[in-house]
Motif scaffolding. Structure first.
Motif, mmCIF file in Angstrom:
data_model
loop_
_atom_site.group_PDB
_atom_site.id
_atom_site.type_symbol
_atom_site.label_atom_id
_atom_site.label_comp_id
_atom_site.label_asym_id
_atom_site.label_seq_id
_atom_site.Cartn_x
_atom_site.Cartn_y
_atom_site.Cartn_z
ATOM 1 N N PRO A 158 28.073 33.209 -23.183
ATOM 2 C CA PRO A 158 28.621 31.838 -22.892
ATOM 3 C C PRO A 158 28.571 31.680 -21.343
ATOM 4 C CG PRO A 158 30.012 33.187 -24.462
ATOM 5 C CD PRO A 158 29.111 34.009 -24.072
ATOM 6 N N GLU A 159 28.606 32.812 -20.558
ATOM 7 C CA GLU A 159 28.587 32.692 -19.105
ATOM 8 C C GLU A 159 27.151 32.103 -18.711
ATOM 9 O OE1 GLU A 159 31.959 34.911 -20.017
ATOM 10 O OE2 GLU A 159 29.757 35.250 -20.750
ATOM 11 N N SER A 160 26.032 32.867 -19.207
ATOM 12 C CA SER A 160 24.797 32.550 -18.711
ATOM 13 C C SER A 160 24.499 31.090 -19.002
ATOM 14 C CB SER A 160 23.854 33.451 -19.312
ATOM 15 O OG SER A 160 23.806 33.421 -20.642
ATOM 16 N N PHE A 161 24.851 30.636 -20.500
ATOM 17 C CA PHE A 161 24.766 29.477 -20.881
ATOM 18 C C PHE A 161 25.246 28.247 -20.050
ATOM 19 C CE2 PHE A 161 25.575 25.574 -23.667
ATOM 20 C CZ PHE A 161 24.314 25.504 -24.118
ATOM 21 N N THR A 162 26.568 28.544 -19.830
ATOM 22 C CA THR A 162 27.188 27.481 -19.105
ATOM 23 C C THR A 162 26.614 27.685 -17.617
ATOM 24 O OG1 THR A 162 29.412 28.272 -20.239
ATOM 25 C CG2 THR A 162 29.761 27.042 -18.256
ATOM 26 N N SER B 289 23.802 33.519 -53.038
ATOM 27 C CA SER B 289 24.896 32.701 -52.283
ATOM 28 C C SER B 289 25.950 33.491 -51.574
ATOM 29 C CB SER B 289 25.355 31.747 -53.329
ATOM 30 O OG SER B 289 25.950 32.096 -54.321
ATOM 31 N N SER B 290 26.200 34.694 -52.241
ATOM 32 C CA SER B 290 27.516 35.532 -51.748
ATOM 33 C C SER B 290 27.242 36.473 -50.669
ATOM 34 C CB SER B 290 28.102 36.140 -52.892
ATOM 35 O OG SER B 290 27.366 37.153 -53.507
ATOM 36 N N VAL B 291 25.983 36.981 -50.743
ATOM 37 C CA VAL B 291 25.659 37.866 -49.907
ATOM 38 C C VAL B 291 24.972 37.369 -48.602
ATOM 39 C CG1 VAL B 291 23.984 39.934 -49.549
ATOM 40 C CG2 VAL B 291 25.381 39.809 -51.655
ATOM 41 N N PHE B 292 23.900 36.440 -48.725
ATOM 42 C CA PHE B 292 23.358 35.925 -47.903
ATOM 43 C C PHE B 292 23.705 34.544 -47.225
ATOM 44 C CE2 PHE B 292 20.604 38.623 -50.229
ATOM 45 C CZ PHE B 292 20.082 39.604 -49.228
ATOM 46 N N PRO B 293 24.766 34.478 -46.230
ATOM 47 C CA PRO B 293 24.764 32.936 -45.683
ATOM 48 C C PRO B 293 23.995 32.262 -45.091
ATOM 49 C CG PRO B 293 25.737 34.699 -44.250
ATOM 50 C CD PRO B 293 24.777 35.258 -45.492
ATOM 51 N N THR B 294 24.170 30.980 -45.324
ATOM 52 C CA THR B 294 23.175 29.936 -44.553
ATOM 53 C C THR B 294 23.042 30.202 -43.159
ATOM 54 O OG1 THR B 294 23.688 28.397 -46.278
ATOM 55 C CG2 THR B 294 22.408 27.562 -44.403
ATOM 56 N N PRO B 295 22.062 30.376 -42.490
ATOM 57 C CA PRO B 295 21.810 30.759 -41.020
ATOM 58 C C PRO B 295 22.205 29.347 -40.289
ATOM 59 C CG PRO B 295 19.589 30.322 -42.104
ATOM 60 C CD PRO B 295 20.614 30.205 -43.197
ATOM 61 N N VAL B 296 22.720 29.694 -39.096
ATOM 62 C CA VAL B 296 23.055 28.542 -38.212
ATOM 63 C C VAL B 296 22.142 28.442 -36.985
ATOM 64 C CG1 VAL B 296 25.033 27.876 -36.755
ATOM 65 C CG2 VAL B 296 25.672 29.294 -38.848
ATOM 66 N N LEU B 297 21.738 27.435 -36.791
ATOM 67 C CA LEU B 297 20.530 27.307 -35.818
ATOM 68 C C LEU B 297 21.182 27.445 -34.669
ATOM 69 C CD1 LEU B 297 18.833 24.249 -37.241
ATOM 70 C CD2 LEU B 297 18.184 26.624 -37.591
ATOM 71 N N ALA B 298 20.545 28.125 -33.395
ATOM 72 C CA ALA B 298 20.897 28.510 -31.914
ATOM 73 C C ALA B 298 20.608 27.335 -31.319
ATOM 74 C CB ALA B 298 20.223 29.894 -31.562
ATOM 75 N N THR B 299 21.379 27.286 -30.099
ATOM 76 C CA THR B 299 21.258 25.930 -29.345
ATOM 77 C C THR B 299 20.721 26.789 -27.955
ATOM 78 O OG1 THR B 299 22.928 24.716 -30.275
ATOM 79 C CG2 THR B 299 22.496 24.234 -28.199
ATOM 80 N N GLY B 300 19.738 26.085 -27.417
ATOM 81 C CA GLY B 300 19.225 26.610 -25.989
ATOM 82 C C GLY B 300 19.788 25.340 -25.257
ATOM 83 N N VAL B 301 19.945 25.704 -23.769
ATOM 84 C CA VAL B 301 20.125 24.719 -22.757
ATOM 85 C C VAL B 301 19.050 23.404 -22.646
ATOM 86 C CG1 VAL B 301 20.253 24.245 -20.281
ATOM 87 C CG2 VAL B 301 21.356 26.362 -21.119
ATOM 88 N N TYR B 302 17.802 24.057 -23.065
ATOM 89 C CA TYR B 302 16.822 23.087 -23.242
ATOM 90 C C TYR B 302 17.206 21.925 -24.322
ATOM 91 C CZ TYR B 302 15.310 25.790 -26.972
ATOM 92 O OH TYR B 302 15.130 26.548 -28.152
ATOM 93 N N ASP C 28 21.489 31.118 -28.210
ATOM 94 C CA ASP C 28 20.096 31.703 -28.561
ATOM 95 C C ASP C 28 20.659 33.166 -28.155
ATOM 96 O OD1 ASP C 28 18.373 29.807 -29.254
ATOM 97 O OD2 ASP C 28 17.852 29.402 -27.097
ATOM 98 N N TYR C 29 19.249 33.996 -28.786
ATOM 99 C CA TYR C 29 19.558 35.298 -28.755
ATOM 100 C C TYR C 29 19.394 35.927 -27.167
ATOM 101 C CZ TYR C 29 18.206 40.248 -29.390
ATOM 102 O OH TYR C 29 17.920 41.557 -29.082
ATOM 103 N N GLY C 30 20.292 36.640 -26.988
ATOM 104 C CA GLY C 30 20.465 37.174 -25.508
ATOM 105 C C GLY C 30 21.149 36.460 -24.628
#
Length: 243
Positions: free
Chosen positions: A97-101, A29-42, A92-94
């Motif tokens: 903020p500019e490309s997403f927007t 719990s101290s070393v491995f944080p809960t992953p945050v899901l990525a968001t894609g434009v889709y 999402d990986y890669g």
């Protein structure tokens, strides 16, 4: 003697796996944080009427969201200029903020005519990365320099001062509404210079690490003491051989 030690060894057989499991839980719990899901434009829903704030990052209070939405709705009715704020949890990986927007701007407003009076501001809550896009018809009021200042100063200054998201978006909306209404640009907020005084208080992250370390040390001590104490209690409670 062998009969006396058998219960101890049997007890240790059950205690050891329990302690190991607890250690793994604390360290994990101290070393491995809960992953945050990525968001894609889709994953972003299609734009609907009067949808001015899309807070998928869940960082804006309902009161602030209502205030911003009302201000943007009034602006649209008076001037035809429309502003949208979008927050997401993680790109999402890669993605940037500019490309997403850019991709979201084209998804919501596919044609140049639809884009003309639009302003879209996006924030990623993991990195606090921001981007803004404006249509051609609003650039006479909201120049590229002012738009850049909105995200790099008006929005960013409260975020650097302790992630004050509500203040950041309220300040950004107030400035955008003022400029897009044809009034003089009020500019970014003034930054107050403060003297940094070394604090004698423990930082939150230091406290968290200290608590985890204390748990680990405590469990290790327990792993040593519990079997010894059990053996001692067992011996004390045995009837005397001379009795």
């Amino acid at each position: 003697m062998k009969q006396l030690l058998n219960p101890i060894f049997s007890l240790k057989k059950y205690i050891a796996p329990l302690i190991v499991a607890l250690l793994m839980l604390v360290l994990g719990s101290s070393v491995f944080p809960t992953p945050v899901l990525a968001t894609g434009v889709y994953q972003i829903p299609n734009l609907t009427a009067n949808n001015w704030v899309l807070d998928q990052g869940e960082i804006i209070s309902r009161i602030s969201e209502g205030k911003i939405s009302n201000a943007f709705e009034d602006l649209a009715k008076k001037t035809g200029n429309q502003v949208r704020f979008v927050t997401i949890r993680r790109l999402d990986y890669g993605e940037t903020p500019e490309s997403f927007t850019q991709a979201l701007f084209e998804k919501w407003f596919p044609t140049p005519a639809e884009q003309a009076n639009q302003i879209l501001l996006v924030l990623d809550t993991v990195t606090n990365g921001t981007a803004i896009l404006t249509g051609e018809s609003v650039k006479s009021l909201l120049t590229d320099a002012i738009a850049e200042s909105v995200v790099t100063e008006t929005l960013a200054i409260p975020l650097r001062d302790g992630n004050k998201y509500n203040q950041a978006f309220i300040d950004a909306s107030d400035r955008l509404v003022t400029v897009l209404s044809g009034e003089p640009d009020p500019g970014p907020p003034q930054v107050m210079e403060t003297v940094q005084v070394e604090s004698t208080f423990t930082k939150a992250e230091d406290t968290d690490q200290g608590n985890a370390t204390a748990w680990v040390v405590g469990l290790l001590i327990a792993a040593t003491i519990i079997p010894m104490a059990t053996y001692f209690v067992y011996q004390v409670n045995q009837p005397s051989s001379g009795g």
